[in-house]
Design a protein around this motif. Sequence first.
Motif, short mmCIF file in Angstrom:
data_model
loop_
_atom_site.label_atom_id
_atom_site.label_comp_id
_atom_site.label_asym_id
_atom_site.label_seq_id
_atom_site.Cartn_x
_atom_site.Cartn_y
_atom_site.Cartn_z
N LEU A 1 0.75 -1.23 -0.09
CA LEU A 1 0.11 -0.06 0.09
C LEU A 1 0.83 1.29 0.15
O LEU A 1 2.06 1.18 0.53
CB LEU A 1 -0.85 -0.07 1.34
N TYR A 2 0.14 2.35 -0.64
CA TYR A 2 1.15 3.50 -0.64
C TYR A 2 0.18 4.74 -0.54
O TYR A 2 -1.12 4.68 -0.90
CB TYR A 2 1.99 3.64 -1.84
N LYS A 3 0.81 5.97 0.02
CA LYS A 3 -0.06 7.25 -0.16
C LYS A 3 0.76 8.17 -1.24
O LYS A 3 1.91 8.08 -1.69
CB LYS A 3 0.07 7.89 1.15
N GLU A 4 0.01 9.09 -1.82
CA GLU A 4 0.57 9.92 -2.81
C GLU A 4 1.70 10.73 -2.22
O GLU A 4 2.66 11.01 -2.73
CB GLU A 4 -0.61 11.02 -3.21
N GLU A 5 1.48 11.11 -1.02
CA GLU A 5 2.77 11.75 -0.36
C GLU A 5 4.11 10.93 -0.20
O GLU A 5 4.98 11.26 -0.32
CB GLU A 5 2.27 12.22 1.21
N THR A 6 3.79 9.68 -0.17
CA THR A 6 5.00 8.57 -0.12
C THR A 6 5.56 8.65 -1.42
O THR A 6 6.96 8.68 -1.48
CB THR A 6 4.36 7.23 0.07
N LEU A 7 4.92 8.68 -2.60
CA LEU A 7 5.38 8.82 -3.97
C LEU A 7 6.23 9.95 -4.11
O LEU A 7 7.33 10.19 -4.66
CB LEU A 7 4.37 8.61 -4.83
N ASP A 8 5.64 11.21 -3.67
CA ASP A 8 6.29 12.40 -3.60
C ASP A 8 7.72 12.23 -2.86
O ASP A 8 8.83 12.85 -3.19
CB ASP A 8 5.74 13.50 -3.39
N GLU A 9 7.82 11.72 -1.70
CA GLU A 9 8.82 11.75 -0.78
C GLU A 9 10.00 10.81 -1.42
O GLU A 9 11.25 11.30 -1.65
CB GLU A 9 8.45 11.29 0.52
N ILE A 10 9.61 9.71 -2.06
CA ILE A 10 10.75 8.95 -2.84
C ILE A 10 11.10 9.43 -3.88
O ILE A 10 12.47 9.47 -4.19
CB ILE A 10 10.00 7.55 -3.09
N ALA A 11 10.38 10.23 -4.79
CA ALA A 11 10.84 11.25 -5.99
C ALA A 11 11.49 12.21 -5.69
O ALA A 11 12.55 12.29 -6.56
CB ALA A 11 9.51 11.38 -6.69
N GLN A 12 11.46 12.66 -4.48
CA GLN A 12 12.39 13.82 -4.09
C GLN A 12 13.84 13.41 -3.64
O GLN A 12 14.86 14.29 -3.41
CB GLN A 12 11.48 14.69 -3.16
N MET A 13 14.06 11.91 -3.27
CA MET A 13 15.25 11.60 -2.91
C MET A 13 16.06 11.34 -3.95
O MET A 13 17.44 10.99 -3.73
CB MET A 13 14.78 10.10 -2.30
N MET A 14 15.80 11.48 -5.31
CA MET A 14 16.66 11.48 -6.39
C MET A 14 17.27 12.73 -6.43
O MET A 14 16.72 13.74 -6.15
CB MET A 14 15.56 10.98 -7.54
N VAL A 15 18.36 12.74 -7.29
CA VAL A 15 19.14 13.80 -7.70
C VAL A 15 18.71 14.21 -9.16
O VAL A 15 18.81 13.41 -10.06
CB VAL A 15 20.82 13.45 -7.61
#
Length: 397
Positions: free
Chosen positions: A357-371
């Motif tokens: 399961l995931y939340k939309e906020e979680t997807l944003d957090e993971i995408a923001q971890m990239m350079v």
Amino acid sequence: MLRGPWRQLWLFLLLLLPGAPEPRGASRPWEGTDEPGSAWAWPGFQRLQEQLRAAGALSKRYWTLFSCQVWPDDCDEDEEAATGPLGWRLPLLGQRYLDLLTTWYCSFKDCCPRGDCRISNNFTGLEWDLNVRLHGQHLVQQLVLRTVRGYLETPQPEKALALSFHGWSGTGKNFVARMLVENLYRDGLMSDCVRMFIATFHFPHPKYVDLYKEQLMSQIRETQQLCHQTLFIFDEAEKLHPGLLEVLGPHLERRAPEGHRAESPWTIFLFLSNLRGDIINEVVLKLLKAGWSREEITMEHLEPHLQAEIVETIDNGFGHSRLVKENLIDYFIPFLPLEYRHVRLCARDAFLSQELLYKEETLDEIAQMMVYVPKEEQLFSSQGCKSISQRINYFLS
């Protein structure tokens, strides 16, 4: 006595066409001998007997045909003779049943002596994978399906199909190669018709290049003899020794019609490379700054620049090989750099693939971890979607 699933199979064959015509010359024991009032004289019973006898004879023919298709080595002369004309033709519907039954059996059991009966060529599945699972690569989606399908549906292709995938790491080159393998062959990378070579793993030492050349030629030849449709993947193609690239040249040349090898008329070569991914990124960035949308970018914008830069590259042998100089590569396919929105979709897919399961906020957090690069625009992920799964695991730990 048939037992278990074989008895069920026999019963299935018996029920295929209960109203099929019977063989010529078949005798009816009740004709001319039945007295009025006997069970044999009942017209309904007589018709039932006729249908059962015809179905039995037809089912025996089905079984003979099916067994000879599945186990040709065990099909003796008597059985082969039984598949010949019996005074009546196998009905079209019945032949379709036989084809379906043989396909069903071969779907879980390799039943072809040449080893290539598990070729699936699922173009519908390939189209779905490219359109749904691949993100940010509209050029790849358009070109790969059309090119591969057109080639494999050509009755007698004049040459092997050679595609060269180029782009930054994590943009989907290996991902698309795997899609091709999984949709063209039921066994995927385990198929005997597929060979994958990683330059730094399979050919690591330049001093052994002569040995590598012999091994590579032998594997290509053996695979083509085994399968009528073969696929060869070369990862890190820019790191292949020039001698190995020259060995591949004859396999990509255009052949005269009489030169076709019947054992392998369809051969696809995939070359995966990070070479000149920076040029692709520069062209895309320039077009985006000029007001173009990403989806408006075409092959005409990228392929000429990409091919010219590959030829001018002096620190690798790929651009100077005869594969490039003699135009033996059919298409140089660019993989565009991925943006934040594409990385976010990759994260979503990674969650779904693990049934998490995931939340939309979680997807944003993971995408923001990239350079993201360039430094000013912060537009493209420097690693594409690579390492997304690891970041999810780190996020969940």
